[in-house]
Write a protein that holds these residues in place. Structure first.
Motif, short mmCIF file in Angstrom:
data_model
loop_
_atom_site.label_atom_id
_atom_site.label_comp_id
_atom_site.label_asym_id
_atom_site.label_seq_id
_atom_site.Cartn_x
_atom_site.Cartn_y
_atom_site.Cartn_z
N UNK A 71 0.41 -0.99 0.20
CA UNK A 71 -0.05 -0.18 0.07
C UNK A 71 1.27 0.84 -0.28
N UNK A 72 0.44 2.17 -0.46
CA UNK A 72 1.58 3.14 -1.01
C UNK A 72 1.05 4.39 0.43
N UNK A 73 2.01 5.04 0.53
CA UNK A 73 2.27 5.56 1.89
C UNK A 73 1.33 6.51 1.46
N UNK A 74 0.88 6.83 2.86
CA UNK A 74 -0.87 8.37 2.52
C UNK A 74 -1.67 7.26 3.00
N UNK A 75 -1.63 5.98 2.53
CA UNK A 75 -2.81 5.17 2.50
C UNK A 75 -3.44 4.35 3.12
N UNK A 76 -2.84 4.19 4.34
CA UNK A 76 -2.52 2.75 4.98
C UNK A 76 -3.43 3.27 6.17
N UNK A 77 -4.07 4.01 6.56
CA UNK A 77 -4.58 4.68 7.70
C UNK A 77 -5.86 3.00 8.01
N UNK A 78 -6.11 2.71 7.88
CA UNK A 78 -6.89 1.57 8.38
C UNK A 78 -5.77 0.50 8.90
N UNK A 79 -4.36 0.93 7.79
CA UNK A 79 -4.35 -1.08 8.00
C UNK A 79 -3.32 -1.05 9.03
N UNK A 80 -2.66 0.59 9.49
CA UNK A 80 -2.44 0.43 10.54
C UNK A 80 -2.89 0.36 11.85
N UNK A 81 -4.30 0.86 11.92
CA UNK A 81 -5.05 1.16 12.63
C UNK A 81 -5.28 -0.90 13.63
N UNK A 82 -5.23 -1.66 12.32
CA UNK A 82 -5.73 -2.51 12.94
C UNK A 82 -4.14 -3.09 13.26
N UNK A 100 5.74 1.43 13.59
CA UNK A 100 5.27 2.75 13.05
C UNK A 100 5.94 4.20 13.27
N UNK A 101 7.16 3.78 13.76
CA UNK A 101 7.97 4.73 13.74
C UNK A 101 9.25 4.85 12.47
N UNK A 102 9.22 3.36 11.75
CA UNK A 102 10.04 2.96 10.82
C UNK A 102 9.14 3.21 9.44
N UNK A 103 7.53 3.40 9.47
CA UNK A 103 7.52 3.53 8.39
C UNK A 103 7.04 5.13 8.54
N UNK A 104 7.84 5.59 7.41
CA UNK A 104 8.06 6.85 6.34
C UNK A 104 6.24 7.39 6.03
N UNK A 105 6.28 7.56 6.73
CA UNK A 105 3.94 7.71 6.62
C UNK A 105 3.69 8.10 7.31
N UNK A 106 2.80 9.73 6.68
CA UNK A 106 2.27 10.50 8.37
C UNK A 106 1.33 10.17 8.88
N UNK A 107 0.31 8.70 8.23
CA UNK A 107 -0.66 7.95 9.15
C UNK A 107 -0.34 7.11 10.41
N UNK A 108 1.51 6.47 10.00
CA UNK A 108 1.70 6.14 10.87
C UNK A 108 2.14 7.16 12.22
N UNK A 109 2.97 8.42 11.39
CA UNK A 109 3.25 9.10 12.93
C UNK A 109 1.96 9.98 13.51
N UNK A 135 7.79 16.65 6.71
CA UNK A 135 8.45 16.45 5.98
C UNK A 135 6.83 15.56 5.15
N UNK A 136 5.53 16.26 5.69
CA UNK A 136 4.54 15.83 4.89
C UNK A 136 3.66 17.28 5.55
N UNK A 137 3.92 18.66 4.38
CA UNK A 137 3.24 19.53 4.93
C UNK A 137 1.32 20.05 5.04
N UNK A 138 1.31 18.81 3.75
CA UNK A 138 0.36 18.82 3.16
C UNK A 138 -1.75 18.09 3.82
N UNK A 139 -0.51 17.09 4.42
CA UNK A 139 -1.36 16.15 4.68
C UNK A 139 -2.36 16.38 5.91
N UNK A 140 -3.31 16.23 5.52
CA UNK A 140 -4.66 17.22 6.37
C UNK A 140 -4.32 16.42 8.13
N UNK A 141 -4.66 15.13 8.09
CA UNK A 141 -4.03 14.14 9.27
C UNK A 141 -2.93 15.26 10.14
N UNK A 142 -1.69 14.79 9.49
CA UNK A 142 -0.84 15.89 10.17
C UNK A 142 -0.55 16.97 10.68
#
Length: 266
Positions: A71-82, A100-109, A135-142
């Motif tokens: 799964x591409x970064x920024x699209x993993x939220x539901x998987x990471x929640x599980x 989670x710290x290992x993933x370079x992913x805004x949702x993981x952060x 790293x992800x200035x435009x990410x709404x969740x961040x």
């Protein structure tokens, strides 16, 4: 119609809605096995949920790990929640935090910061979100998570800079300004609340959701009835007589003892 007569993915989805247990588990397994190389998000999540329900945490972890890799970064939220759910069930969130710290992913952060706050390490949560923002200035969740963290920490100067940057990206969306207003409310800086409320009401006088939020904050600080009534006037004009807003105004008037005026708006 029997679930067994449906395509596997549809049957599994239906089973998840109407039943739990071996039958639903078997249908999800069939759906997952039918397209193991590139299963849909719905099938992966449904199969993992069925595995968790059946207590097969090891298999659930394997399925999730494979899906996260695809799964591409920024699209993993539901998987990471599980993944976090599995960690809670195993009683070991430290391993989850490390992953989670290992993933370079805004949702993981964002999720990592939530876990850090949960165990009381607000400094770590702040550091995680600040790094994610860089790293992800435009990410709404961040954006939202860092704003909330700054409000809790009382960092109003940094929050103002963050909100200004977010608004520059989406100048037609006034809602980030509410975070600054909430920081003023939390600091009990009522003068700042009133000033910012006036500025926002003047600038975005046709934005219904914002005006409703401004009324809510004005009521929280016990603002004067005249000021609240003026905000309601702007709201009714922006909503163009919508019954929901008119009803809210009527109820407020009745609470204020303005019975005759309130009844006229009911």
């Amino acid at each position: 119609m029997s679930l067994s007569n449906l395509p596997a993915a549809v049957a599994a989805d239906a089973a998840g809605l109407v039943a739990e247990g071996p039958a639903a588990h078997a249908l999800w397994r069939r759906a997952y096995a039918g397209d193991r190389n590139q299963p849909s998000r719905v099938v992966v999540e449904g199969y993992v949920d069925a595995l968790v329900s059946a207590g097969d945490l090891a298999e659930a972890r394997q399925v999730l790990a494979a899906a996260l890799q695809r799964t591409p970064r920024g699209q993993r939220r539901s998987l990471l929640e599980r993944w976090i759910v599995l960690g809670r069930m195993a009683g070991d969130l430290s391993e989850v935090e490390a992953r989670l710290a290992q993933w370079a992913d805004p949702d993981a952060a964002v999720l990592l910061a939530g876990l850090q706050s949960e165990r009381g390490d607000e400094d770590a949560a702040m550091a995680t979100l600040r790094q994610a923002w860089r790293q992800d200035t435009g990410h709404r969740g961040v954006q939202a998570a860092l704003m909330k963290q700054l409000v809790r920490a009382g960092e109003r100067a940094e929050l103002a800079q963050l909100v200004a940057a977010v608004v520059r990206m989406s100048p037609r969306d006034p809602m980030p300004w509410l975070t600054l207003l909430d920081a003023d409310v939390a600091a009990r800086d009522h003068a700042a609340v009133r000033q910012r409320t006036d500025e926002l009401a003047q600038r975005f006088g046709r934005h219904v959701a914002l005006l409703e939020a401004l009324i809510d904050r004005a009521q929280r600080i016990g603002d004067s009835p005249d000021r609240i009534a003026a905000l309601y006037g702007k709201l009714l004009a922006a909503a163009q007589g919508a019954p929901e807003q008119a009803q809210a105004y009527a109820e407020w008037l009745l609470d204020q003892g303005r019975v005759e005026i309130g009844r006229a708006h009911v």
